[in-house]
Scaffold this active site. Structure first.
Site, short mmCIF file in Angstrom:
data_model
loop_
_atom_site.label_atom_id
_atom_site.label_comp_id
_atom_site.label_asym_id
_atom_site.label_seq_id
_atom_site.Cartn_x
_atom_site.Cartn_y
_atom_site.Cartn_z
N THR A 52 0.71 -1.18 0.06
CA THR A 52 -0.02 0.02 -0.06
C THR A 52 0.87 1.28 0.00
O THR A 52 2.21 1.22 0.56
CB THR A 52 -0.91 -0.14 1.29
OG1 THR A 52 -0.24 0.52 2.45
CG2 THR A 52 -1.66 -1.30 1.51
N ASP A 81 -2.44 2.01 -4.29
CA ASP A 81 -2.63 3.36 -3.72
C ASP A 81 -3.85 4.02 -3.99
O ASP A 81 -4.51 3.79 -5.16
CB ASP A 81 -1.32 4.15 -4.43
CG ASP A 81 -0.70 5.28 -3.64
OD1 ASP A 81 0.39 5.25 -3.04
OD2 ASP A 81 -1.74 6.31 -3.61
N TYR A 92 0.16 12.38 14.28
CA TYR A 92 1.00 11.42 13.55
C TYR A 92 1.65 10.48 14.41
O TYR A 92 1.59 9.22 14.31
CB TYR A 92 1.89 12.04 12.69
CG TYR A 92 2.72 11.41 11.81
CD1 TYR A 92 2.24 10.82 10.55
CD2 TYR A 92 3.92 11.40 12.20
CE1 TYR A 92 2.99 10.16 9.76
CE2 TYR A 92 4.67 10.33 11.43
CZ TYR A 92 4.30 9.77 10.27
OH TYR A 92 5.12 9.19 9.36
N LYS A 140 1.45 6.33 14.95
CA LYS A 140 2.41 5.43 14.49
C LYS A 140 2.88 4.67 15.87
O LYS A 140 3.65 3.65 15.60
CB LYS A 140 3.82 6.42 14.06
CG LYS A 140 3.71 6.83 12.81
CD LYS A 140 3.42 5.83 11.74
CE LYS A 140 3.24 6.26 10.34
NZ LYS A 140 3.08 5.11 9.20
P1 NAD Z 1 4.58 9.55 0.50
O1 NAD Z 1 3.52 10.69 0.96
O2 NAD Z 1 5.61 9.73 -0.49
O3 NAD Z 1 3.87 8.16 -0.06
C1 NAD Z 1 2.62 7.88 0.89
C2 NAD Z 1 1.50 7.30 -0.20
O4 NAD Z 1 0.27 6.76 0.46
C3 NAD Z 1 1.08 8.09 -1.49
O5 NAD Z 1 1.54 7.48 -2.66
C4 NAD Z 1 -0.28 8.20 -1.12
O6 NAD Z 1 -1.08 8.41 -2.23
C5 NAD Z 1 -0.53 6.92 -0.36
N1 NAD Z 1 -2.00 7.12 0.38
C6 NAD Z 1 -2.07 8.26 1.17
N2 NAD Z 1 -3.45 7.87 1.54
C7 NAD Z 1 -3.80 6.66 1.29
C8 NAD Z 1 -5.07 5.99 1.51
N3 NAD Z 1 -6.18 6.29 2.05
N4 NAD Z 1 -5.05 4.72 0.79
C9 NAD Z 1 -4.21 4.34 0.03
N5 NAD Z 1 -2.93 5.08 -0.17
C10 NAD Z 1 -2.80 6.22 0.31
O7 NAD Z 1 5.04 9.17 2.03
P2 NAD Z 1 6.30 8.26 2.51
O8 NAD Z 1 7.25 9.18 3.04
O9 NAD Z 1 6.78 7.14 1.37
O10 NAD Z 1 5.75 7.35 3.41
C11 NAD Z 1 5.40 5.85 3.50
C12 NAD Z 1 5.34 5.58 5.04
O11 NAD Z 1 6.39 5.84 5.71
C13 NAD Z 1 4.05 6.20 5.63
O12 NAD Z 1 3.35 5.53 6.42
C14 NAD Z 1 4.79 7.34 6.48
O13 NAD Z 1 4.00 7.70 7.64
C15 NAD Z 1 6.07 6.34 6.85
N6 NAD Z 1 7.18 7.14 7.27
C16 NAD Z 1 7.70 8.16 6.54
C17 NAD Z 1 8.93 8.80 7.09
C18 NAD Z 1 9.50 9.90 5.96
O14 NAD Z 1 10.44 10.37 6.55
N7 NAD Z 1 9.34 9.80 4.95
C19 NAD Z 1 9.57 8.59 8.19
C20 NAD Z 1 8.87 7.79 9.11
C21 NAD Z 1 7.39 6.91 8.60
#
Ligand code: NAD
Length: 252
Positions: free
Chosen positions: A15, A40, A162, A166
């Site tokens: 996802t 997605d 958030y 988490k």
């Molecule tokens: P991103 O915004 O690049 O990607 C997130 C994706 O989730 C997007 O493609 C979006 O369309 C999709 N999305 C959002 N809502 C949705 C829904 N209701 N159903 C299906 N898809 C949905 O973010 P990322 O940085 O790749 O984050 C990915 C995961 O990692 C997330 O859970 C985020 O919280 C976690 N995370 C990210 C970081 C960071 O620094 N980037 C740090 C810790 C955790």
């Protein structure tokens, strides 16, 4: 070589596959031989992900529209998966996530609910729906990987919704692991620090400069650096890792 790799012959459901960590993870799982369902809410993003994955004759990668906030959408995704592949995936990666940042005193209840609903309840609903199918189909050696965050572990100003979501993902992971051992389904989570993705692009430069000083390696991580750990947890190389949280933070 076609189909070679630690995940050869496996089917993965990712996802949040249309961007950032989810997209990088799809590419790495495919490199290791898995077929990938890139799911997605942003279908175009998922299609772009699939279009950039090299494909061998033994692999079939499929983009799928999915809203993890809607139980009916998750059920439809499982139905589409079973129709296309005649089996549920044995690898589930819950990478869909959102932020709606604000100080606690100002945060709207809607922004609180939305983040909990997507990041935490969405992860729960995907696990519940797909694990039932994994058990019903007698799939062996399944592995579920969730994404927590340093915000959940340490807290972060402006992210009360958030960080709560988490921290919840970590608790959910540990409980799911306790319940699923008897089914041979491993459940783990990765805990990324600051990873350079569209999600963190939104963070003001002033804040980024402060944060990078707290990282021992002195830089943000790349989405691929999280994806490699996810691929390890998805593979049988981590066959005794269960209920764990693996930090991928560059040393915070
Ligand atoms: P991103 O915004 O690049 O990607 C997130 C994706 O989730 C997007 O493609 C979006 O369309 C999709 N999305 C959002 N809502 C949705 C829904 N209701 N159903 C299906 N898809 C949905 O973010 P990322 O940085 O790749 O984050 C990915 C995961 O990692 C997330 O859970 C985020 O919280 C976690 N995370 C990210 C970081 C960071 O620094 N980037 C740090 C810790 C955790």
């Amino acid at each position: 070589m076609a189909g070679a790799g630690t995940l050869a012959g496996k089917l993965a459901f990712v996802t949040g596959a249309g961007s950032g960590i989810g997209r990088a993870t799809c590419r790495i799982l495919a490199r290791e031989g898995a077929s990938v369902i890139a799911a997605d809410k942003n279908l175009n993003g998922a299609k772009d992900t699939v279009s950039t994955i090299p494909r061998t004759t033994n692999q079939d990668h499929v983009p799928l529209e999915l809203d993890v906030g809607e139980a009916s959408s998750i059920k439809s995704a499982l139905k589409a998966t079973l129709e296309h592949f005649s089996k549920p995936p044995s690898i589930i990666v819950n990478s869909a996530g959102i932020t709606r940042d604000n100080f606690l005193l100002k945060l709207s209840h809607t922004d609180f609910d939305d983040v909990i609903n997507i990041n935490l309840k969405g992860t729960f609903m995907v696990i519940q729906t797909f694990s039932n199918a994994i058990i019903d189909h007698g799939i062996e050696g399944a592995s579920i990987i969730n994404i927590a965050s340093t915000s959940g572990k340490y807290g972060n100003v402006g992210q009360v919704n958030y960080s709560a979501s988490k921290a919840g993902v970590e608790g959910l992971t540990k409980t799911a692991a306790k319940e699923f051992g008897k089914f041979g389904i491993r459940v783990n989570c990765v805990l990324p620090g600051m990873i350079a993705t569209p999600m963190t692009d939104a963070v003001p430069d002033k804040v980024k400069d402060k944060v990078v000083k707290l990282i021992s390696l002195g830089r943000f991580g790349k989405p691929e650096e999280v994806g490699e750990v996810i691929a390890f947890l998805a593979s049988d190389r981590s066959s005794y890792v269960h209920g764990a949280t693996v930090d991928v933070t560059g040393g915070v």
